[in-house]
Structure formats: structure tokens, C-alpha cells
Design a protein around this motif. Sequence first.
Motif, short mmCIF file in Angstrom:
data_model
loop_
_atom_site.label_atom_id
_atom_site.label_comp_id
_atom_site.label_asym_id
_atom_site.label_seq_id
_atom_site.Cartn_x
_atom_site.Cartn_y
_atom_site.Cartn_z
N SER A 216 -2.32 9.91 -8.43
CA SER A 216 -2.03 10.74 -7.13
C SER A 216 -1.21 12.23 -7.87
O SER A 216 -1.77 12.89 -8.96
CB SER A 216 0.17 9.94 -6.64
N ASN A 217 -0.20 13.01 -6.80
CA ASN A 217 0.20 14.35 -7.22
C ASN A 217 0.65 14.23 -8.44
O ASN A 217 1.37 15.52 -9.16
CB ASN A 217 1.16 14.76 -6.06
N ASN A 218 1.88 13.81 -8.70
CA ASN A 218 3.31 13.67 -9.32
C ASN A 218 3.14 12.14 -9.94
O ASN A 218 3.65 11.31 -8.99
CB ASN A 218 4.05 14.40 -9.11
N SER A 219 4.83 11.93 -10.72
CA SER A 219 5.71 10.76 -11.03
C SER A 219 6.32 10.35 -9.66
O SER A 219 6.52 9.05 -9.40
CB SER A 219 6.59 10.38 -11.94
N GLU A 220 6.60 11.28 -8.41
CA GLU A 220 7.53 10.92 -7.72
C GLU A 220 6.52 9.95 -6.65
O GLU A 220 6.68 9.23 -6.10
CB GLU A 220 8.41 11.50 -7.13
N ASP A 221 5.32 10.81 -6.69
CA ASP A 221 4.01 9.34 -5.65
C ASP A 221 3.79 8.55 -6.23
O ASP A 221 3.96 7.63 -5.24
CB ASP A 221 3.33 10.68 -5.01
N ILE A 222 3.63 8.42 -7.71
CA ILE A 222 3.35 7.18 -8.75
C ILE A 222 4.60 6.14 -7.78
O ILE A 222 3.94 5.26 -7.58
CB ILE A 222 2.81 7.42 -9.43
N ASN A 223 5.87 6.71 -7.32
CA ASN A 223 6.73 5.82 -7.77
C ASN A 223 7.13 5.02 -6.77
O ASN A 223 7.04 4.24 -6.62
CB ASN A 223 7.45 5.93 -8.25
N TRP A 224 6.66 5.99 -4.97
CA TRP A 224 6.42 5.88 -4.24
C TRP A 224 5.29 4.64 -3.43
O TRP A 224 5.71 4.06 -3.17
CB TRP A 224 6.99 7.00 -2.79
N ILE A 225 4.31 4.67 -3.82
CA ILE A 225 3.44 4.21 -3.94
C ILE A 225 3.26 2.41 -4.39
O ILE A 225 3.02 1.68 -4.40
CB ILE A 225 1.81 4.80 -4.12
N LYS A 226 4.21 2.31 -5.66
CA LYS A 226 4.83 1.18 -6.31
C LYS A 226 5.18 0.37 -5.39
O LYS A 226 5.90 -0.66 -4.95
CB LYS A 226 5.49 1.43 -7.47
N LYS A 227 6.38 1.38 -4.35
CA LYS A 227 7.58 1.03 -3.70
C LYS A 227 6.50 0.49 -2.54
O LYS A 227 7.09 -0.62 -1.92
CB LYS A 227 8.68 1.53 -3.68
N ASN A 228 6.08 1.43 -1.88
CA ASN A 228 5.25 1.09 -0.80
C ASN A 228 4.45 -0.01 -1.28
O ASN A 228 3.45 -0.20 0.40
CB ASN A 228 5.05 2.72 0.08
N TYR A 229 3.25 0.39 -1.16
CA TYR A 229 1.81 0.13 -1.42
C TYR A 229 2.09 -1.29 -1.95
O TYR A 229 2.21 -1.61 -3.56
CB TYR A 229 0.62 1.12 -2.12
N ASP A 230 1.65 -2.71 -1.31
CA ASP A 230 1.42 -3.90 -1.89
C ASP A 230 -0.10 -4.03 -2.50
O ASP A 230 -1.39 -4.24 -1.43
CB ASP A 230 0.96 -5.09 -1.07
N LEU A 231 -0.51 -3.78 -4.16
CA LEU A 231 -1.50 -3.92 -4.40
C LEU A 231 -1.25 -4.73 -5.94
O LEU A 231 -2.26 -4.92 -6.41
CB LEU A 231 -1.72 -2.60 -5.23
N SER A 232 -0.72 -5.77 -5.17
CA SER A 232 -0.77 -6.64 -7.06
C SER A 232 -1.45 -8.36 -6.61
O SER A 232 -1.99 -8.63 -8.08
CB SER A 232 0.79 -8.07 -6.77
N SER A 233 -2.89 -8.15 -5.74
CA SER A 233 -3.46 -8.99 -6.13
C SER A 233 -4.74 -8.56 -6.84
O SER A 233 -5.65 -8.79 -7.17
CB SER A 233 -4.07 -9.73 -4.76
N PHE A 234 -4.62 -6.74 -6.81
CA PHE A 234 -5.53 -6.04 -7.69
C PHE A 234 -4.72 -5.78 -9.68
O PHE A 234 -3.98 -5.63 -9.74
CB PHE A 234 -5.71 -4.60 -7.64
N ASP A 235 -6.09 -5.56 -9.79
CA ASP A 235 -5.71 -5.06 -11.95
C ASP A 235 -5.67 -3.73 -11.27
O ASP A 235 -6.87 -3.13 -11.27
CB ASP A 235 -7.48 -5.54 -12.68
N ILE A 236 -4.02 -3.00 -12.06
CA ILE A 236 -4.17 -2.19 -11.28
C ILE A 236 -3.39 -1.48 -12.57
O ILE A 236 -2.99 -1.73 -14.01
CB ILE A 236 -3.20 -1.80 -10.42
N CYS A 237 -3.86 -0.03 -12.76
CA CYS A 237 -3.41 1.13 -13.72
C CYS A 237 -3.04 1.83 -12.96
O CYS A 237 -4.09 2.89 -12.54
CB CYS A 237 -4.43 1.32 -14.83
#
Length: 305
Positions: A216-237
Motif C-alpha cells: 500500500s502507500n505507507n505504514s499508516e495505510d498498512i496498519n489501517w488494512i491490518k485493522k479493517n480487512y480480515d485476511l487471517s485465513s490467507f498466508d499474508i506478508c
Amino acid sequence: MKKDGNIVVFISGGLGNQMFEYANARAIQEEYGVSIQFNSCELAYRKSEGRNFGLNNLAIRYDKFCVKNNFCNYIFFKMMRKYLLYKLKDFTEFEKYNFLDKKGMLFSLDTYRYFKHKIDRHIEYVYGNFQSWKYFERYDKMLCEELRVTTPPSLKNQGMLKAINDCNSVCVHIRRGDYINKRQWRQLNICSYNYYYQAMKYIEKEIQQPTFFIFSNNSEDINWIKKNYDLSSFDICYVDLNNPDYEELRLMYSCKHFIISNSTFSWWAQHLSTNSDRIVIAPTIWNRDEEAEDLYEDRWILMDI
């Protein structure tokens, strides 16, 4: 048809836009034998555009063009844009393009539509985003070499590149930033959580053990995605390295498969990939206000937003 002469190309926007503008100019150069001059050097570009001039980190042919801080050219482009918007306001985009093309000025305010160049005299100025692969299709192989990053990766990016190369890596580009924060770009705030989730589920069915690298664009947006997108069922980096744009681009195009956003940065990442078997998933809509069919590639799998 070869012509002698020099053209001045107006470079604008972020790295993805700059790459489209460069690709169009290089195709014109190969076709007509003209020399290229960009409108601004790196320092002036940063001041006028508020963005970094990023082409100098790519393998572009410096012997094929020059970069100059020409203030007169910059003013000319700005004045010509106002002229187009006002004096030619009753013309269609196609009529504007043809009218100016005959005068040796390739000006297009239609970002995504392909207009065939019909150059019948010396070219002087090129202005527009020219966001269609059709402008440079004939020279695509050459351009994919010239637009790859040559600036050496940092140590942290070397480690990320190894991780990307060692697995079934999928680039997931979740564009936020100015699409969220700037009112003039709200029509580009398109790709939803559902789009990304369904695209990732599709990829899971098509390839074995995918690892999804989230950009994503920056750390702020990455943190927003972590909090708002439920991607826990995938292998994520999550890729959160505070990278300059060219480092991020290299990481993205090094992935094996792609879930792109409606972003030129995404577009070039998937286009520069060397994986001939890559899966590319793209949104069905690119811009709520403009048609963008000339930007879409035939190989893409389209998914509802």
C-alpha cells in the motif's frame, strides 16, 4: 516515416504516470527518429509536482533523451492546458486531438483513450498521460527492459526479494493514500475489501500455497488494512519497509501473480513481470467518471468491485 527534430515531453504525476508518458515518447522517438527533452529536472519536478521524478532509477536510455529545467516550457504546457479546456471546450476529445496533432502538438486530456498518432509535420510538444498499452505495443519488449529498476536494492529489500522469489508470491496492491485523502481523486476510490477477498480466494483455487504480499502507500495505510480487512485465513506478508517508489515497484513486479488496484503503479508492476503464466486480477471499473477500456489487457481476469 522518419523526421528530424526535437520534442518536449511534459512529465507529471507519480512514477506510474511518468512511465506511461515515457513509453509513449519513446515509441514516438523510435517511429519518427526525433530526440526527446523532458520538461523538468528532478529538483524542479519535485517543486512543481510535489512528487519525485523517478525515471532516473530505471534502465531508461539516457543517451536517447535529455532532462532540462526549462521554465518556459513548463509555463507553455500550463497555458496550453488552459487553452484546451477553454478555447476548445466545444470540441470532442477526438476533435481536440486531431486539431492539435496537425499542428505538431500531441495534446490529450483523455487519460485512458487511445488516439492513433497521425504526425504529418515536425513534432514540438507532447502533453498527456497516454495510459494505454496501444501507444507503445510495437516497442513493448524494448520498453519492458528500459523500465525495470536498476538502482541497487537496499539490504532490507534484498531480503524481501528473496522471500518473494522463494514462494508462490502474489502481489496485492491496495491503493489508498491520495485516493482517500484528496477530493479530486475520489472517483478512483473503487476497490473494496470484497474485491480483494474474492480475488484472493480465486488465486487460492488456481495455484498451490500462495503467499499474498500486501502493498500500500505507507505504514499508516498498512496498519489501517491490518485493522479493517480480515485476511487471517490467507498466508499474508505485509510489505512495510518505508520504501521509495522504485524499490516498491521492483518488489511488486518480482511477484509471480497479481491482484491489482486501479492504479498505474499496479498496472506497470504486472506488465513488467517476467512470469509468462502469471494470473492478473483487475477491477471491472477503473474510474467512475471515465471509460478506460484501452488500458485493460486481454489477459486480465476481471472481478467486481
